[in-house]
Design a protein around this motif. Structure first.
Motif, PDB file in Angstrom:
ATOM      1  N   LEU A 191     -27.455 -23.762 -59.769  1.00 56.17           N
ATOM      2  CA  LEU A 191     -28.435 -25.390 -59.708  1.00 56.17           C
ATOM      3  C   LEU A 191     -28.398 -25.234 -58.272  1.00 56.17           C
ATOM      4  CD1 LEU A 191     -28.456 -26.723 -63.137  1.00 56.17           C
ATOM      5  CD2 LEU A 191     -30.369 -24.865 -62.230  1.00 56.17           C
ATOM      6  N   HIS A 192     -27.040 -25.589 -58.355  1.00 56.04           N
ATOM      7  CA  HIS A 192     -26.412 -26.693 -56.624  1.00 56.04           C
ATOM      8  C   HIS A 192     -25.732 -25.214 -55.806  1.00 56.04           C
ATOM      9  CE1 HIS A 192     -26.587 -29.459 -59.875  1.00 56.04           C
ATOM     10  NE2 HIS A 192     -27.326 -29.764 -59.402  1.00 56.04           N
ATOM     11  N   ASN A 193     -25.819 -25.373 -53.992  1.00 55.65           N
ATOM     12  CA  ASN A 193     -25.299 -24.799 -53.338  1.00 55.65           C
ATOM     13  C   ASN A 193     -24.523 -25.605 -52.495  1.00 55.65           C
ATOM     14  OD1 ASN A 193     -24.327 -23.077 -51.475  1.00 55.65           O
ATOM     15  ND2 ASN A 193     -26.086 -22.400 -50.504  1.00 55.65           N
ATOM     16  N   ALA A 194     -23.476 -25.601 -53.058  1.00 58.55           N
ATOM     17  CA  ALA A 194     -22.374 -26.880 -52.109  1.00 58.55           C
ATOM     18  C   ALA A 194     -22.130 -26.483 -50.446  1.00 58.55           C
ATOM     19  CB  ALA A 194     -20.746 -26.941 -52.833  1.00 58.55           C
ATOM     20  N   VAL A 195     -22.729 -27.057 -49.185  1.00 57.89           N
ATOM     21  CA  VAL A 195     -22.181 -26.782 -48.053  1.00 57.89           C
ATOM     22  C   VAL A 195     -21.596 -27.966 -48.005  1.00 57.89           C
ATOM     23  CG1 VAL A 195     -24.867 -26.649 -47.714  1.00 57.89           C
ATOM     24  CG2 VAL A 195     -24.303 -28.889 -47.906  1.00 57.89           C
ATOM     25  N   MET A 196     -20.682 -28.998 -48.255  1.00 60.01           N
ATOM     26  CA  MET A 196     -19.772 -30.010 -48.068  1.00 60.01           C
ATOM     27  C   MET A 196     -19.076 -30.188 -49.771  1.00 60.01           C
ATOM     28  SD  MET A 196     -21.429 -32.112 -45.067  1.00 60.01           S
ATOM     29  CE  MET A 196     -19.882 -32.961 -44.798  1.00 60.01           C
ATOM     30  N   HIS A 197     -17.645 -30.589 -48.787  1.00 58.83           N
ATOM     31  CA  HIS A 197     -16.723 -31.179 -49.807  1.00 58.83           C
ATOM     32  C   HIS A 197     -15.924 -32.718 -49.448  1.00 58.83           C
ATOM     33  CE1 HIS A 197     -14.224 -30.589 -53.492  1.00 58.83           C
ATOM     34  NE2 HIS A 197     -12.535 -30.910 -52.175  1.00 58.83           N
ATOM     35  N   VAL A 198     -15.797 -33.355 -50.152  1.00 62.40           N
ATOM     36  CA  VAL A 198     -15.018 -34.279 -49.474  1.00 62.40           C
ATOM     37  C   VAL A 198     -14.336 -34.748 -50.408  1.00 62.40           C
ATOM     38  CG1 VAL A 198     -17.221 -35.731 -50.167  1.00 62.40           C
ATOM     39  CG2 VAL A 198     -15.676 -37.141 -48.543  1.00 62.40           C
ATOM     40  N   LYS A 199     -13.289 -35.541 -50.112  1.00 65.31           N
ATOM     41  CA  LYS A 199     -12.294 -36.362 -50.971  1.00 65.31           C
ATOM     42  C   LYS A 199     -12.287 -37.474 -51.092  1.00 65.31           C
ATOM     43  CE  LYS A 199      -8.491 -32.741 -50.974  1.00 65.31           C
ATOM     44  NZ  LYS A 199      -7.615 -33.270 -51.253  1.00 65.31           N
ATOM     45  N   ASP A 200     -13.110 -37.943 -52.906  1.00 63.47           N
ATOM     46  CA  ASP A 200     -13.411 -39.523 -52.486  1.00 63.47           C
ATOM     47  C   ASP A 200     -12.489 -40.144 -53.811  1.00 63.47           C
ATOM     48  OD1 ASP A 200     -14.008 -41.788 -53.344  1.00 63.47           O
ATOM     49  OD2 ASP A 200     -16.516 -41.933 -52.509  1.00 63.47           O
ATOM     50  N   ASP A 201     -11.840 -40.622 -54.437  1.00 65.88           N
ATOM     51  CA  ASP A 201     -10.861 -40.768 -55.011  1.00 65.88           C
ATOM     52  C   ASP A 201     -12.497 -41.661 -56.697  1.00 65.88           C
ATOM     53  OD1 ASP A 201      -8.516 -39.865 -55.114  1.00 65.88           O
ATOM     54  OD2 ASP A 201      -7.774 -41.648 -54.338  1.00 65.88           O
ATOM     55  N   SER A 202     -12.962 -42.483 -55.956  1.00 66.51           N
ATOM     56  CA  SER A 202     -14.185 -43.182 -56.313  1.00 66.51           C
ATOM     57  C   SER A 202     -15.304 -42.372 -57.629  1.00 66.51           C
ATOM     58  CB  SER A 202     -14.949 -44.739 -55.749  1.00 66.51           C
ATOM     59  OG  SER A 202     -15.551 -43.783 -55.057  1.00 66.51           O
ATOM     60  N   LYS A 203     -15.601 -41.589 -56.971  1.00 69.19           N
ATOM     61  CA  LYS A 203     -15.916 -40.318 -57.849  1.00 69.19           C
ATOM     62  C   LYS A 203     -15.105 -39.572 -58.615  1.00 69.19           C
ATOM     63  CE  LYS A 203     -19.671 -41.404 -55.382  1.00 69.19           C
ATOM     64  NZ  LYS A 203     -20.790 -42.136 -55.431  1.00 69.19           N
ATOM     65  N   LEU A 204     -16.200 -39.292 -59.703  1.00 68.66           N
ATOM     66  CA  LEU A 204     -15.476 -37.506 -60.744  1.00 68.66           C
ATOM     67  C   LEU A 204     -15.750 -35.970 -59.910  1.00 68.66           C
ATOM     68  CD1 LEU A 204     -17.702 -38.690 -63.586  1.00 68.66           C
ATOM     69  CD2 LEU A 204     -15.338 -39.495 -63.328  1.00 68.66           C
ATOM     70  N   GLU A 205     -14.667 -35.674 -60.603  1.00 67.11           N
ATOM     71  CA  GLU A 205     -14.303 -33.856 -59.965  1.00 67.11           C
ATOM     72  C   GLU A 205     -15.622 -33.474 -60.198  1.00 67.11           C
ATOM     73  OE1 GLU A 205     -11.724 -30.236 -60.589  1.00 67.11           O
ATOM     74  OE2 GLU A 205     -10.724 -32.318 -61.746  1.00 67.11           O
ATOM     75  N   ASN A 206     -16.026 -32.372 -59.398  1.00 63.88           N
ATOM     76  CA  ASN A 206     -17.367 -32.452 -58.591  1.00 63.88           C
ATOM     77  C   ASN A 206     -18.306 -32.803 -58.768  1.00 63.88           C
ATOM     78  OD1 ASN A 206     -15.410 -29.598 -58.313  1.00 63.88           O
ATOM     79  ND2 ASN A 206     -15.987 -29.509 -60.840  1.00 63.88           N
ATOM     80  N   GLU A 207     -18.667 -34.040 -58.810  1.00 56.63           N
ATOM     81  CA  GLU A 207     -19.711 -35.038 -58.423  1.00 56.63           C
ATOM     82  C   GLU A 207     -20.713 -34.954 -57.402  1.00 56.63           C
ATOM     83  OE1 GLU A 207     -21.217 -39.737 -58.759  1.00 56.63           O
ATOM     84  OE2 GLU A 207     -19.120 -39.226 -59.711  1.00 56.63           O
ATOM     85  N   ILE A 208     -21.536 -35.133 -57.672  1.00 55.08           N
ATOM     86  CA  ILE A 208     -22.853 -34.651 -56.406  1.00 55.08           C
ATOM     87  C   ILE A 208     -22.752 -35.631 -55.876  1.00 55.08           C
ATOM     88  CG2 ILE A 208     -25.087 -34.097 -55.314  1.00 55.08           C
ATOM     89  CD1 ILE A 208     -25.153 -32.192 -57.664  1.00 55.08           C
ATOM     90  N   VAL A 209     -22.200 -36.173 -54.368  1.00 56.16           N
ATOM     91  CA  VAL A 209     -22.319 -37.382 -53.632  1.00 56.16           C
ATOM     92  C   VAL A 209     -23.802 -37.848 -52.980  1.00 56.16           C
ATOM     93  CG1 VAL A 209     -20.735 -38.367 -51.842  1.00 56.16           C
ATOM     94  CG2 VAL A 209     -20.016 -37.155 -53.561  1.00 56.16           C
ATOM     95  N   GLU A 210     -23.742 -36.576 -52.226  1.00 55.45           N
ATOM     96  CA  GLU A 210     -25.127 -36.893 -51.300  1.00 55.45           C
ATOM     97  C   GLU A 210     -26.204 -35.447 -51.577  1.00 55.45           C
ATOM     98  OE1 GLU A 210     -25.796 -36.904 -46.539  1.00 55.45           O
ATOM     99  OE2 GLU A 210     -24.176 -37.363 -46.980  1.00 55.45           O
ATOM    100  N   VAL A 211     -26.990 -35.378 -51.971  1.00 55.15           N
ATOM    101  CA  VAL A 211     -28.099 -34.485 -51.627  1.00 55.15           C
ATOM    102  C   VAL A 211     -28.913 -34.502 -50.183  1.00 55.15           C
ATOM    103  CG1 VAL A 211     -30.237 -33.252 -52.373  1.00 55.15           C
ATOM    104  CG2 VAL A 211     -28.988 -34.602 -53.674  1.00 55.15           C
ATOM    105  N   PHE A 212     -28.431 -32.964 -49.481  1.00 50.80           N
ATOM    106  CA  PHE A 212     -28.649 -32.594 -47.883  1.00 50.80           C
ATOM    107  C   PHE A 212     -30.764 -32.257 -48.285  1.00 50.80           C
ATOM    108  CE2 PHE A 212     -24.665 -32.090 -47.114  1.00 50.80           C
ATOM    109  CZ  PHE A 212     -24.470 -33.749 -46.954  1.00 50.80           C
ATOM    110  N   GLN A 213     -30.869 -31.342 -49.120  1.00 54.02           N
ATOM    111  CA  GLN A 213     -31.697 -30.410 -49.465  1.00 54.02           C
ATOM    112  C   GLN A 213     -32.141 -30.564 -51.336  1.00 54.02           C
ATOM    113  OE1 GLN A 213     -32.697 -26.824 -48.023  1.00 54.02           O
ATOM    114  NE2 GLN A 213     -35.366 -27.087 -47.937  1.00 54.02           N
ATOM    115  N   LYS A 214     -33.307 -31.281 -51.342  1.00 55.91           N
ATOM    116  CA  LYS A 214     -33.553 -31.340 -53.241  1.00 55.91           C
ATOM    117  C   LYS A 214     -33.434 -29.509 -53.564  1.00 55.91           C
ATOM    118  CE  LYS A 214     -35.621 -35.461 -53.711  1.00 55.91           C
ATOM    119  NZ  LYS A 214     -37.044 -36.306 -54.465  1.00 55.91           N
ATOM    120  N   GLY A 215     -33.579 -29.141 -54.670  1.00 55.72           N
ATOM    121  CA  GLY A 215     -34.070 -28.319 -55.627  1.00 55.72           C
ATOM    122  C   GLY A 215     -35.201 -28.575 -56.272  1.00 55.72           C
ATOM    123  N   TYR A 216     -35.487 -27.022 -56.586  1.00 57.34           N
ATOM    124  CA  TYR A 216     -36.393 -27.019 -57.542  1.00 57.34           C
ATOM    125  C   TYR A 216     -36.694 -25.787 -58.334  1.00 57.34           C
ATOM    126  CZ  TYR A 216     -38.386 -30.293 -53.848  1.00 57.34           C
ATOM    127  OH  TYR A 216     -38.619 -31.370 -53.616  1.00 57.34           O
TER     128      TYR A 216
END
Length: 178
Positions: free
Chosen positions: A137-162
């Motif tokens: 369903l998603h196209n990952a265009v960026m990856h960020v390391k953030d210990d406060s987030k879960l693994e494979n959690e979406i942090v930001e949406v650049f363009q909504k999908g439908y």
């Protein structure tokens, strides 16, 4: 030895009439077919052709009905897909500051009616912040390391999908954590 050769010759002579009888019987089996047998054969061939034609027509009818059923969802999805950039532009326009409150209210009303039309076609948004990343369903265009987030959690949406039902119209472009 001569007696043995004579006996062998007699055996050969005795066997020859049997082979002659067999060859005489073969043409007897290949007698010309009667008119009734020919008509029966022709009837069976025509009946077989008729049954095959009926089966082909039935298969054609089923295939045509199936194609007819699949045309509407495909056509709807293709048409909605063409309107998604306009939908994105409305969202961007509403996110900007506007000095004329009446103009902004008009844009909001148009956007609301556009949203209702998409809802009538069962269009669903894909990819919200906090969801788990799904490559279907998603196209990952960026990856960020953030210990406060879960693994494979979406942090930001650049363009909504439908999507409509199971068919993805547009994959959402997202930034994924960890």
């Amino acid at each position: 030895m001569a007696d043995n050769e004579i006996k062998k010759d007699e055996n050969i002579e005795q066997e020859q009439p049997e082979t002659e009888l067999v060859t005489e019987e073969a043409p007897a089996e290949e007698q010309p077919k009667t008119e009734l047998e020919l008509l029966k054969e022709q009837y069976e061939q025509l009946n077989d052709r008729l049954l095959r034609t009926f089966a082909e027509y039935d298969n054609f009818r089923k295939r045509a009905a199936k194609e007819k059923e699949s045309i509407y969802p495909d056509a709807t999805a293709n048409a909605v897909e063409k309107f998604l950039p306009i939908y994105d532009n409305f969202e961007r326009a509403l996110a900007c500051e506007c000095s004329d409150p009446e103009f902004k209210k008009g844009i909001e009303m148009i956007f609301a009616s556009f949203k209702q039309v998409l809802q009538k076609f069962n269009v669903e948004e894909i990819g919200a912040v906090g969801e788990t990343f799904n490559p279907a369903l998603h196209n990952a265009v960026m990856h960020v390391k953030d210990d406060s987030k879960l693994e494979n959690e979406i942090v930001e949406v650049f363009q909504k999908g439908y999507k409509i039902g199971d068919r993805v119209l547009r994959y959402s472009m997202v930034k994924v954590a960890n």
